[in-house]
Every structure is written in C-alpha cells, then in structure tokens.
Design a protein around this motif. Sequence first.
Motif, mmCIF file in Angstrom:
data_model
loop_
_atom_site.group_PDB
_atom_site.id
_atom_site.type_symbol
_atom_site.label_atom_id
_atom_site.label_comp_id
_atom_site.label_asym_id
_atom_site.label_seq_id
_atom_site.Cartn_x
_atom_site.Cartn_y
_atom_site.Cartn_z
ATOM 1 N N ILE B 14 -3.730 -2.691 -9.498
ATOM 2 C CA ILE B 14 -4.446 -3.464 -8.487
ATOM 3 C C ILE B 14 -3.930 -3.111 -7.095
ATOM 4 O O ILE B 14 -4.701 -2.835 -6.175
ATOM 5 C CB ILE B 14 -4.303 -4.982 -8.746
ATOM 6 N N LEU B 15 -2.593 -3.056 -6.950
ATOM 7 C CA LEU B 15 -2.012 -2.753 -5.643
ATOM 8 C C LEU B 15 -2.369 -1.344 -5.181
ATOM 9 O O LEU B 15 -2.697 -1.120 -4.025
ATOM 10 C CB LEU B 15 -0.490 -2.928 -5.689
ATOM 11 N N ALA B 17 -4.970 0.426 -6.087
ATOM 12 C CA ALA B 17 -6.397 0.454 -5.753
ATOM 13 C C ALA B 17 -6.614 -0.151 -4.367
ATOM 14 O O ALA B 17 -7.362 0.391 -3.541
ATOM 15 C CB ALA B 17 -7.201 -0.308 -6.797
ATOM 16 N N LEU B 18 -5.898 -1.245 -4.091
ATOM 17 C CA LEU B 18 -6.017 -1.912 -2.810
ATOM 18 C C LEU B 18 -5.606 -0.977 -1.667
ATOM 19 O O LEU B 18 -6.286 -0.858 -0.656
ATOM 20 C CB LEU B 18 -5.105 -3.147 -2.804
ATOM 21 N N TRP B 19 -4.478 -0.302 -1.849
ATOM 22 C CA TRP B 19 -4.015 0.584 -0.786
ATOM 23 C C TRP B 19 -4.946 1.777 -0.605
ATOM 24 O O TRP B 19 -5.160 2.255 0.502
ATOM 25 C CB TRP B 19 -2.575 1.049 -1.004
ATOM 26 N N VAL B 21 -8.136 1.702 -1.003
ATOM 27 C CA VAL B 21 -9.265 1.204 -0.217
ATOM 28 C C VAL B 21 -8.880 1.164 1.262
ATOM 29 O O VAL B 21 -9.624 1.639 2.122
ATOM 30 C CB VAL B 21 -9.696 -0.202 -0.702
ATOM 31 N N VAL B 22 -7.689 0.637 1.546
ATOM 32 C CA VAL B 22 -7.230 0.552 2.936
ATOM 33 C C VAL B 22 -7.132 1.944 3.553
ATOM 34 O O VAL B 22 -7.507 2.170 4.702
ATOM 35 C CB VAL B 22 -5.863 -0.167 3.019
#
Lengths: 289, 275
Positions: B14-15, B17-19, B21-22
């Motif tokens: 999750i982390l 994937a989040l980064w 995206v950022v």
Amino acid sequence: MRTHRFAGYLFILPALLFFLAFLVYPLLHTVYLSLTEWAGFDLKKITFVGFDNFKLIPPDWIFWKAMRNTFYFVVGTTVFLNLFGLGLALFLNNSTRFTHVVRTLVFIPVLLSPVIVGVMWSRIFDPFGVLNQILEKLGLIQTPIFWLGAKNMALVSIIGATVWQWVGYDMVLYLTGLQQIPEELYEAAMIDGANRWQMFRRVTVPLLKGVATMVILLNFIGGVRIFDLVYVMTKGGPNHNTEVLATHLYEVAFWFNKMGYASVISVIILAISLVFAYLRSRLMSEEKA
Amino acid sequence: MPRREPFSRNLIWILIALWLVVTLFPFLWVLSLSVRTPKEVFTAILLPKTIRLANYLEAWSKFGFTLLFRNSVLVSLSSVAVTVFISALAGYGFSKFRLKGGSFLFHLILSGVMIPPVAVVIPLFVFMKRLGLFNSYPSVIIPYIVFGLPVSTFIFKSYIQNVSNDILDAARIDGCGELGIFLRILLPIIKPAVATVTIFTFMTNWNEFLLAVIFLHDKGLYTLPLGMSVFVGQYSAPWQLIGAGVVISIAPVLALFFVLQNQFIRGLTAGAVRG
C-alpha cells in the motif's frame, strides 16, 4: 608507481591551474570583498571598509528570516527525505523485476532540473491548480488553499516539492548501504530465533548508521545551498516567508548592488558549509579507521 | 532469503503504491495539461475531452526551444569535455606517479566539493566582468568546468589506481610517450569511469541555474532552465503551453535515462561516494 615525476606534474597541472584560478582565488576574493564597499557596476570604485559590512548583519531582519527559513528547510527536507528514502530502500531491497521498475520510477525526479520541478509544482500548488481540485473533489476543503501564497504554507510546499524530487537519491544511497550488510548476519539472527523487528533493530539499524550519517550530512549540505526551487516558486515571498540565504544573497547583490554586504552573506554560507564538510570528513576518516 | 523488513507485506504494498502515485502523478498531470485546449485547462483533472497536439508547436516557438537546446547542449558538452579530459589527466598523475606534495594537492582539489557555487558567485562576477566574459558562454562554461573537477578527479584517481602497471610499463618499453600512454592505452581502459563522470557532470551542468541566471543576460544565450524560468514568469504563459514546455524539456533526459538506467543512477549518485 612511476618515477617519471616531471611528467606526473604536467598531468595534474591543467586541473590544478583551473582550480586555483577559478575556485581558490575567487574564494579568497570573497573574503576580501566582504571587507569592501562598491556598487556592482563600477569595479574601479572598490573601497576598503573593514568590518563595516558585518555590522549590517544584526539589524537585517530579512537575513535573520532567511537564516531561520534555511534552517527549517534543511531540517524539514532532511527528516522527510531520510524517512521516506530509508523506508523505500527497506521495502525495495530485493531484486525482483517489479522492485527494479519501482526503484527506477522513484529515481526519475532526481534527473530533472530544479527549475523544471519548480515550474511543475508551482502549477500544482496554484490556487486553481490540480492539488486544490483534487482536495475539493474529495470534499476535504471547501475553499482553495493558497499553498505558495500563504505565510505558513509556502515553505512547507517548497519542502514538499524538494522531498518529492530527491527521495530517489536518498533511496539509492540507502539501498547501497543495505546491500553491503552481509546476508549471513540475517541468517544467524534467524537461527537464533530473532523476529523481523529484532533483526531490523539489532542488525540493520546498527550497520546502517554510517550510511545514514553520510546521507543526513549530504542532505544538510544540499539544503544550505537551496536556491533554484525557491527562486522559481516564490522568489522568497510572500513577505520573505520563504527567503533563504542564497536568495537573499542574490537580491542583495544583483538587485540592490550591495556587493560588499552580499559577500558577507557568501562568507556566512561558506562557513556553514565548511562546518558540515568538516563533520563529514571527520566521519569518513572514522569509518576508515 | 530471510525477510529483513519489520513490516507486514500488505502495508508495504500500500505504501509503495501510494508513493508511486505521488511520484508519477505530477508527470501524468503535466502530460495531460500539455495537450489541453485553453477551455479545459482548469476543468479537467487528468483526462481532457479533446487532445490538442498543436500546443507543442506553439510552445516550441514561443519558448524558442531550438535556441535553448542549442545553448544548453553547447554549454554542457563543452564544459563536460574539458572537465573529463583534465580530470582524467589529473587522476592519472595522482595515481601513477610518485609526486612530492601529490597527496596534499589531491586533497586540495577534492576539498572543492565543500564549496557551494553561491559562495563564490560575487568574485566570479567581478572576474568575468574584468575579463570581459560576463554575459557570454565562457562565463558559465568556466565555472561548470571547475565545479565538476573535484568529484571527477576523485573518480578517475580511484579507477586508474586499479589499472595494472604492467600494461603501462609494456607500452613505455615499446617507446610510447607519456601522453601517448594516456591517450592510447589508458583512456580505452577507463571508459566506465569516463561514462560515470560524463553523466554526472553533464546532468549537473544541464540542470544548473544559479550561475546561468547571474551570468547570462542576453536571451540568445539562455540555457534550458534559465529560459524556462524567465519565460514562464515573464509572459505569464498559458498553462497548456507551460505543460508542453515542461514535457519538451524533460523528454530528452528521460529518453536517455531509460536507455542507460544503471549508468545514470551510478553517475548521479557518484557525488555522494567520494571520500
């Protein structure tokens, strides 16, 4: 080892001459200029004024604001760069095709000129920019946030853009550090019944200390120099709330033509850089010992 | 292989994937911005309804990219060529000759990494004015050469140290002069170091802004970052053109990066590992 000494000197001569003429000499000249007064365009009218320029520092509130902002910038970027950089390195420290692709993608912003990063992020942070659009769509805000226009948001936004750009750099350095930790240590820890947290705490952390200190110092050294992103995104505004040492120097020297006083600011930036550089070289020699 | 990280797998994905995206969102957004019609600039988030490639042509001529690219290539290539050549020479001198004071001189040059360009811009400004070089290509090329020297000399010295002396001696016995040995024997051997130094210094100079904004005043001399910063600020250019301009400026670098990923990562982090 060769003994053709004369030829050896000839080989280092060009680099040495360039270095002395265009770095050592200007460096000494900065110190001299900080003791003089002159208006930028008439070079013949340089007069020696001793420490008068240094007396201008205490009452210069913009300088102190720049000092404070540079400090916040250095600490803010270093904390988040290391947190995210180390985090990503830990997560991506295995060589599958997937982690390789992720690492490559995270590294991309490192390639860009900070000017381009500034141009991109100024639009993202614009009151009508995409960040506010998204936050509004998600219902998190009702009125647009002035990311770069508000006193207490501007520096935070610039720190955000910097972290976005350089995380990949810290990640790569941490990955190099992680890959130097011998696999056997983890195997031995596992045989001893260590859980994953204990392995991290007792093996990874102590062995990563050297790399971490180096990365932190590098981030410090880079942070003290910050200019491009601030210049492009806010020009030091609003009301000097993102003014940093380098932008203040630039204004004093090239907008107001106070070259002597600007040289004082140079000397201060130089002194701060040398302190960090000294710490770093101390560290390097400890590592070797 | 034992697991090293003290976190749960799902949280990790999750982390990450989040980064991702950022990291990627700004690029995708700028790409989308670059093909929008003026009407959709502030309305679409990622997917515009109509695609307008003509923005690129307009941005190219409005920003004058032909000139910006020409200047950047000229300034970067010439400074890199000189840095590579003289730091390779110095690396050879420092590693293969027993020089009196050699260690001192080497550390003197190496100490240059500590000096931020901003600390010497004023004397360099004086210098360039006196030499009549202010507002000309050499006023940035010369500092670029010098600021590239410390790391490059270090990389070459470390690399050349590991080159076997036998090869050099053999050439010497065959009657090859010292410069001939350097050019014909050593240079081909140290190609990997040349690649690292070239990428490191080229990218630094290609992206450099502070010295460019101080020394280059004529529009005809602007490098890519300087041109972008000035034009974007001055004419409050329409956003879709800024988007296209950003894409045009980063496309060549990205293309090179995807061809030479590992060399790039090694080259760009080379500045960190000097000791």
